[in-house]
Motif scaffolding. Structure first.
Motif, PDB file in Angstrom:
ATOM      1  N   THR A  32       0.839  -1.209   0.000  1.00  0.00           N
ATOM      2  CA  THR A  32       0.000   0.000   0.000  1.00  0.00           C
ATOM      3  C   THR A  32       0.869   1.251   0.000  1.00  0.00           C
ATOM      4  O   THR A  32       0.578   2.224  -0.720  1.00  0.00           O
ATOM      5  CB  THR A  32      -0.936   0.000   1.225  1.00  0.00           C
ATOM      6  N   ALA A  33       1.938   1.220   0.769  1.00  0.00           N
ATOM      7  CA  ALA A  33       2.849   2.380   0.802  1.00  0.00           C
ATOM      8  C   ALA A  33       3.481   2.614  -0.560  1.00  0.00           C
ATOM      9  O   ALA A  33       3.637   3.769  -0.982  1.00  0.00           O
ATOM     10  CB  ALA A  33       3.925   2.160   1.866  1.00  0.00           C
ATOM     11  N   PHE A  34       3.837   1.533  -1.256  1.00  0.00           N
ATOM     12  CA  PHE A  34       4.395   1.698  -2.610  1.00  0.00           C
ATOM     13  C   PHE A  34       3.376   2.332  -3.542  1.00  0.00           C
ATOM     14  O   PHE A  34       3.704   3.210  -4.348  1.00  0.00           O
ATOM     15  CB  PHE A  34       4.854   0.350  -3.186  1.00  0.00           C
ATOM     16  N   GLY A  35       2.118   1.883  -3.437  1.00  0.00           N
ATOM     17  CA  GLY A  35       1.063   2.461  -4.263  1.00  0.00           C
ATOM     18  C   GLY A  35       0.829   3.929  -3.944  1.00  0.00           C
ATOM     19  O   GLY A  35       0.693   4.760  -4.857  1.00  0.00           O
ATOM     20  N   LEU A  36       0.801   4.252  -2.649  1.00  0.00           N
ATOM     21  CA  LEU A  36       0.620   5.656  -2.250  1.00  0.00           C
ATOM     22  C   LEU A  36       1.804   6.509  -2.693  1.00  0.00           C
ATOM     23  O   LEU A  36       1.627   7.688  -3.036  1.00  0.00           O
ATOM     24  CB  LEU A  36       0.419   5.750  -0.739  1.00  0.00           C
ATOM     25  N   ASP A  37       2.988   5.918  -2.693  1.00  0.00           N
ATOM     26  CA  ASP A  37       4.167   6.650  -3.162  1.00  0.00           C
ATOM     27  C   ASP A  37       4.037   6.986  -4.643  1.00  0.00           C
ATOM     28  O   ASP A  37       4.392   8.091  -5.067  1.00  0.00           O
ATOM     29  CB  ASP A  37       5.439   5.840  -2.890  1.00  0.00           C
ATOM     30  N   LYS A  38       3.532   6.038  -5.428  1.00  0.00           N
ATOM     31  CA  LYS A  38       3.330   6.302  -6.869  1.00  0.00           C
ATOM     32  C   LYS A  38       2.350   7.467  -7.061  1.00  0.00           C
ATOM     33  O   LYS A  38       2.571   8.337  -7.903  1.00  0.00           O
ATOM     34  CB  LYS A  38       2.779   5.053  -7.566  1.00  0.00           C
ATOM     35  N   LEU A  39       1.273   7.475  -6.265  1.00  0.00           N
ATOM     36  CA  LEU A  39       0.313   8.576  -6.353  1.00  0.00           C
ATOM     37  C   LEU A  39       0.916   9.890  -5.873  1.00  0.00           C
ATOM     38  O   LEU A  39       0.716  10.944  -6.486  1.00  0.00           O
ATOM     39  CB  LEU A  39      -0.945   8.253  -5.530  1.00  0.00           C
ATOM     40  N   ALA A  40       1.638   9.833  -4.773  1.00  0.00           N
ATOM     41  CA  ALA A  40       2.222  11.048  -4.205  1.00  0.00           C
ATOM     42  C   ALA A  40       3.235  11.668  -5.158  1.00  0.00           C
ATOM     43  O   ALA A  40       3.369  12.896  -5.222  1.00  0.00           O
ATOM     44  CB  ALA A  40       2.882  10.736  -2.863  1.00  0.00           C
ATOM     45  N   ARG A  41       3.943  10.836  -5.917  1.00  0.00           N
ATOM     46  CA  ARG A  41       4.941  11.368  -6.863  1.00  0.00           C
ATOM     47  C   ARG A  41       4.302  12.191  -7.977  1.00  0.00           C
ATOM     48  O   ARG A  41       4.940  13.060  -8.546  1.00  0.00           O
ATOM     49  CB  ARG A  41       5.766  10.229  -7.455  1.00  0.00           C
ATOM     50  N   LEU A  42       3.037  11.898  -8.279  1.00  0.00           N
ATOM     51  CA  LEU A  42       2.327  12.700  -9.275  1.00  0.00           C
ATOM     52  C   LEU A  42       2.161  14.152  -8.815  1.00  0.00           C
ATOM     53  O   LEU A  42       2.021  15.059  -9.621  1.00  0.00           O
ATOM     54  CB  LEU A  42       0.949  12.095  -9.563  1.00  0.00           C
ATOM     55  N   PHE A  43       2.183  14.327  -7.482  1.00  0.00           N
ATOM     56  CA  PHE A  43       2.013  15.659  -6.905  1.00  0.00           C
ATOM     57  C   PHE A  43       3.310  16.203  -6.324  1.00  0.00           C
ATOM     58  O   PHE A  43       3.299  17.136  -5.526  1.00  0.00           O
ATOM     59  CB  PHE A  43       0.920  15.615  -5.831  1.00  0.00           C
ATOM     60  N   GLY A  44       4.437  15.588  -6.685  1.00  0.00           N
ATOM     61  CA  GLY A  44       5.731  16.069  -6.226  1.00  0.00           C
ATOM     62  C   GLY A  44       6.069  15.710  -4.785  1.00  0.00           C
ATOM     63  O   GLY A  44       6.963  16.306  -4.190  1.00  0.00           O
ATOM     64  N   ALA A  45       5.362  14.759  -4.221  1.00  0.00           N
ATOM     65  CA  ALA A  45       5.616  14.342  -2.839  1.00  0.00           C
ATOM     66  C   ALA A  45       6.068  12.876  -2.842  1.00  0.00           C
ATOM     67  O   ALA A  45       6.204  12.262  -3.902  1.00  0.00           O
ATOM     68  CB  ALA A  45       4.357  14.514  -1.999  1.00  0.00           C
ATOM     69  N   ASN A  46       6.311  12.369  -1.657  1.00  0.00           N
ATOM     70  CA  ASN A  46       6.611  10.940  -1.571  1.00  0.00           C
ATOM     71  C   ASN A  46       5.984  10.351  -0.316  1.00  0.00           C
ATOM     72  O   ASN A  46       5.641  11.060   0.619  1.00  0.00           O
ATOM     73  CB  ASN A  46       8.120  10.683  -1.623  1.00  0.00           C
ATOM     74  N   PHE A  47       5.829   9.041  -0.340  1.00  0.00           N
ATOM     75  CA  PHE A  47       5.261   8.307   0.780  1.00  0.00           C
ATOM     76  C   PHE A  47       6.180   7.112   1.011  1.00  0.00           C
ATOM     77  O   PHE A  47       6.270   6.227   0.163  1.00  0.00           O
ATOM     78  CB  PHE A  47       3.836   7.848   0.443  1.00  0.00           C
ATOM     79  N   PRO A  48       6.847   7.084   2.151  1.00  0.00           N
ATOM     80  CA  PRO A  48       7.856   6.032   2.346  1.00  0.00           C
ATOM     81  C   PRO A  48       7.251   4.657   2.615  1.00  0.00           C
ATOM     82  O   PRO A  48       6.195   4.537   3.235  1.00  0.00           O
ATOM     83  CB  PRO A  48       8.634   6.510   3.574  1.00  0.00           C
ATOM     84  N   ALA A  49       7.942   3.634   2.124  1.00  0.00           N
ATOM     85  CA  ALA A  49       7.568   2.255   2.443  1.00  0.00           C
ATOM     86  C   ALA A  49       8.192   1.905   3.796  1.00  0.00           C
ATOM     87  O   ALA A  49       8.865   2.731   4.423  1.00  0.00           O
ATOM     88  CB  ALA A  49       8.082   1.323   1.352  1.00  0.00           C
ATOM     89  N   ILE A  50       7.991   0.690   4.238  1.00  0.00           N
ATOM     90  CA  ILE A  50       8.528   0.257   5.523  1.00  0.00           C
ATOM     91  C   ILE A  50      10.028   0.000   5.367  1.00  0.00           C
ATOM     92  O   ILE A  50      10.445  -0.810   4.535  1.00  0.00           O
ATOM     93  CB  ILE A  50       7.824  -1.015   6.020  1.00  0.00           C
ATOM     94  N   ILE A  51      10.802   0.673   6.158  1.00  0.00           N
ATOM     95  CA  ILE A  51      12.254   0.499   6.128  1.00  0.00           C
ATOM     96  C   ILE A  51      12.602  -0.846   6.752  1.00  0.00           C
ATOM     97  O   ILE A  51      12.141  -1.181   7.838  1.00  0.00           O
ATOM     98  CB  ILE A  51      12.957   1.647   6.879  1.00  0.00           C
ATOM     99  N   GLY A  52      13.402  -1.622   6.055  1.00  0.00           N
ATOM    100  CA  GLY A  52      13.830  -2.911   6.569  1.00  0.00           C
ATOM    101  C   GLY A  52      12.807  -4.018   6.385  1.00  0.00           C
ATOM    102  O   GLY A  52      12.903  -5.071   7.015  1.00  0.00           O
TER     103      GLY A  52
END
Length: 167
Positions: A32-52
């Motif tokens: 889900t975080a990867f999907g939200l990151d793809k969406l956020a990148r459309l707006f110049g932002a990012n959404f981090p996935a789980i580290i580790g």
């Protein structure tokens, strides 16, 4: 004794199931975080996935997978070729059960022994996971317990099948 071993195997399987569920939840959150990151990148932002994430999943899977072996043994759930055995007399089938029980017991004891060696090695090397920096050795403990419980259950089934053969 059989009841205690079966109960221990059941509880270990439940713990393994909980760990598998935890892996599924963490994976869903990470995807889900990867999907939200793809969406956020459309707006110049990012959404981090789980580290580790990979560290966590690889270490927990290594524990959880082995925790089901003893339960599987209590249900005689390992591979068996009953169709082939039914063509032979009962004494032959009992002999195959005893030999396979001895081999499974020896296999489980060997794997437990090798896992103890692995635990000692990674503990003495102070091996840590690559991203999270967690010590790896504690994740060996459930597997070691599982292997020796598996061996105990398989060994008890050898004597159980011998007792039923003598009745």
């Amino acid at each position: 004794m059989k009841h205690v071993l079966n109960k221990a195997a059941s509880w270990l399987a439940v713990a393994g199931g909980f760990l598998a569920l935890l892996i599924a939840v963490v994976t869903i959150v990470n995807v889900t975080a990867f999907g939200l990151d793809k969406l956020a990148r459309l707006f110049g932002a990012n959404f981090p996935a789980i580290i580790g994430y990979e560290d966590f999943v690889s270490m927990v899977v290594s524990s959880a997978a082995l925790m089901f072996f003893p339960y599987c043994q209590t249900r005689y759930g390992h591979v068996a070729v009953d169709v082939f055995i039914k063509m032979f007399p009962n004494w032959f089938a009992r002999g195959v059960d005893i030999v396979s029980g001895i081999l499974v017991t020896l296999l489980a004891l060997f794997l437990g022994y090798m896992m103890i060696n692995g635990l000692i090695e990674v503990r003495s090397d102070n091996t840590l996971s690559a991203i999270l920096g967690w010590p790896i050795w504690p994740f060996y403990v459930p597997g070691i317990v599982s292997m020796f419980l598996w061996a105990l259950i398989a060994a008890s089934q050898i004597f159980e099948s011998e007792a039923t053969a003598n009745v």
